[in-house]
Motif scaffolding. Structure first.
Motif, PDB file in Angstrom:
ATOM      1  N   ASP A   1      -2.471  13.225  -3.969  1.00  0.00           N
ATOM      2  CA  ASP A   1      -2.523  12.930  -2.545  1.00  0.00           C
ATOM      3  C   ASP A   1      -3.046  11.511  -2.367  1.00  0.00           C
ATOM      4  O   ASP A   1      -4.200  11.230  -2.705  1.00  0.00           O
ATOM      5  N   PRO A   2      -2.221  10.581  -1.854  1.00  0.00           N
ATOM      6  CA  PRO A   2      -2.679   9.194  -1.710  1.00  0.00           C
ATOM      7  C   PRO A   2      -3.932   9.045  -0.857  1.00  0.00           C
ATOM      8  O   PRO A   2      -4.701   8.106  -1.035  1.00  0.00           O
ATOM      9  N   ARG A   3      -4.124   9.967   0.070  1.00  0.00           N
ATOM     10  CA  ARG A   3      -5.288   9.900   0.958  1.00  0.00           C
ATOM     11  C   ARG A   3      -6.501  10.633   0.396  1.00  0.00           C
ATOM     12  O   ARG A   3      -7.528  10.764   1.069  1.00  0.00           O
TER      13      ARG A   3
ATOM     14  N   ARG B   1       0.831  -1.210   0.000  1.00  0.00           N
ATOM     15  CA  ARG B   1       0.000   0.000   0.000  1.00  0.00           C
ATOM     16  C   ARG B   1       0.864   1.258   0.000  1.00  0.00           C
ATOM     17  O   ARG B   1       0.528   2.262  -0.633  1.00  0.00           O
TER      18      ARG B   1
ATOM     19  N   VAL C   1      -5.794   5.189  -1.487  1.00  0.00           N
ATOM     20  CA  VAL C   1      -5.090   4.056  -0.897  1.00  0.00           C
ATOM     21  C   VAL C   1      -4.898   4.337   0.586  1.00  0.00           C
ATOM     22  O   VAL C   1      -4.669   5.482   0.982  1.00  0.00           O
TER      23      VAL C   1
ATOM     24  N   GLU D   1     -10.805   6.359   0.122  1.00  0.00           N
ATOM     25  CA  GLU D   1      -9.444   6.842  -0.047  1.00  0.00           C
ATOM     26  C   GLU D   1      -8.812   6.146  -1.248  1.00  0.00           C
ATOM     27  O   GLU D   1      -9.103   4.991  -1.532  1.00  0.00           O
TER      28      GLU D   1
ATOM     29  N   TYR E   1       1.507   7.338  -6.379  1.00  0.00           N
ATOM     30  CA  TYR E   1       0.578   8.474  -6.461  1.00  0.00           C
ATOM     31  C   TYR E   1       1.286   9.785  -6.116  1.00  0.00           C
ATOM     32  O   TYR E   1       1.089  10.805  -6.779  1.00  0.00           O
ATOM     33  N   HIS E   2       2.107   9.753  -5.088  1.00  0.00           N
ATOM     34  CA  HIS E   2       2.841  10.952  -4.670  1.00  0.00           C
ATOM     35  C   HIS E   2       3.734  11.461  -5.797  1.00  0.00           C
ATOM     36  O   HIS E   2       3.797  12.672  -6.050  1.00  0.00           O
TER      37      HIS E   2
ATOM     38  N   ASP F   1       0.737   5.654   3.219  1.00  0.00           N
ATOM     39  CA  ASP F   1       1.486   6.904   3.093  1.00  0.00           C
ATOM     40  C   ASP F   1       2.717   6.707   2.220  1.00  0.00           C
ATOM     41  O   ASP F   1       3.359   5.641   2.245  1.00  0.00           O
ATOM     42  N   ALA F   2       3.040   7.723   1.461  1.00  0.00           N
ATOM     43  CA  ALA F   2       4.187   7.661   0.556  1.00  0.00           C
ATOM     44  C   ALA F   2       5.496   7.586   1.321  1.00  0.00           C
ATOM     45  O   ALA F   2       5.629   8.150   2.406  1.00  0.00           O
TER      46      ALA F   2
ATOM     47  N   ALA G   1       1.052   4.279  -2.664  1.00  0.00           N
ATOM     48  CA  ALA G   1       0.970   5.668  -2.229  1.00  0.00           C
ATOM     49  C   ALA G   1       2.160   6.472  -2.747  1.00  0.00           C
ATOM     50  O   ALA G   1       2.023   7.644  -3.115  1.00  0.00           O
TER      51      ALA G   1
END
Length: 217
Positions: A191-193, A178, A207, A205, A185-186, A210-211, A182
């Protein structure tokens, strides 16, 4: 999404797509550098598709009978296949893709991710998922494996995380799949969230992770 669909359709319908798929436009030297095999030529095609404007390209390593690509499912003949098939093919194709894109100025805004769905068992000849393995073979192992990232601000030569001495489990700075998603995406500026609506119009969300920002310079 309509705008992205139109962009994708225009690429497929345009002359750019036909030219991108014509590997004959590349020099013999370049094609040989990537490797004259399915994976190597697919990596070369990926670079050409990015140049043509494709936003996301997936290069897979297919398990096809009688293919020059060979399977990474090393339940037998591990030593021979890693030395003569799998590793040389991957090394040539992936390294050529990264260096070629870097030289063309494409790597700054493109993230290259190389990852499988699991690792291989720490010990040879041991069944960990119900498969039969020869004395020179490894079974499936989802508890510890590696991902390679390049471009899009990822630091060069950065090694993040460490396993125990048998590669059985991550020991330092473990990264959950995960967190890898993230991080992707970053790198794309997302924003992954971030909350998005699914097909039932329910907020979700992107994902739950956190990146790994320490990878970026």
């Amino acid at each position: 999404l309509d705008a992205y669909y139109k962009t994708a359709l225009s690429l497929v319908m345009s002359g750019r797509a036909r030219k991108a798929f014509d590997l004959g436009m590349e020099s013999e030297v370049t094609r040989n550098t990537y490797g004259r095999n399915t994976f190597g030529q697919c990596c070369l095609l990926a670079r050409r598709l990015v140049e043509a404007g494709t936003r996301v390209v997936e290069v897979i390593w297919p398990k096809v009978a009688n293919s020059d690509n060979h399977s990474w499912d090393h339940h037998e003949q591990l030593s021979k296949r890693m030395k003569t098939q799998s590793a040389p093919i991957l090394d040539a194709g992936l390294s050529s893709l990264i260096s070629d894109m870097d030289e063309r100025g494409l790597l700054d805004e493109t993230l290259v991710v190389a990852v499988g769905e699991f690792g291989r068992s720490p010990q040879r000849g041991v069944s960990t998922s119900g498969n039969s393995n020869s004395a020179d073979g490894r079974d499936h192992w989802p508890y510890c494996f590696t991902a390679c990232l390049a471009g899009a601000g990822i630091g060069r030569g950065v090694v993040y995380g460490e396993s125990d001495k048998t590669a059985s489990a991550p020991e330092i700075n473990q990264v959950h799949p995960r967190a890898l998603l993230a991080t992707i995406y970053h790198a794309m500026g997302l924003d992954p969230r971030q909350m998005v609506l699914n097909h039932l119009n329910q907020p979700r969300e992107m994902v739950k992770g956190d990146a790994v920002t320490d990878l970026f310079v």
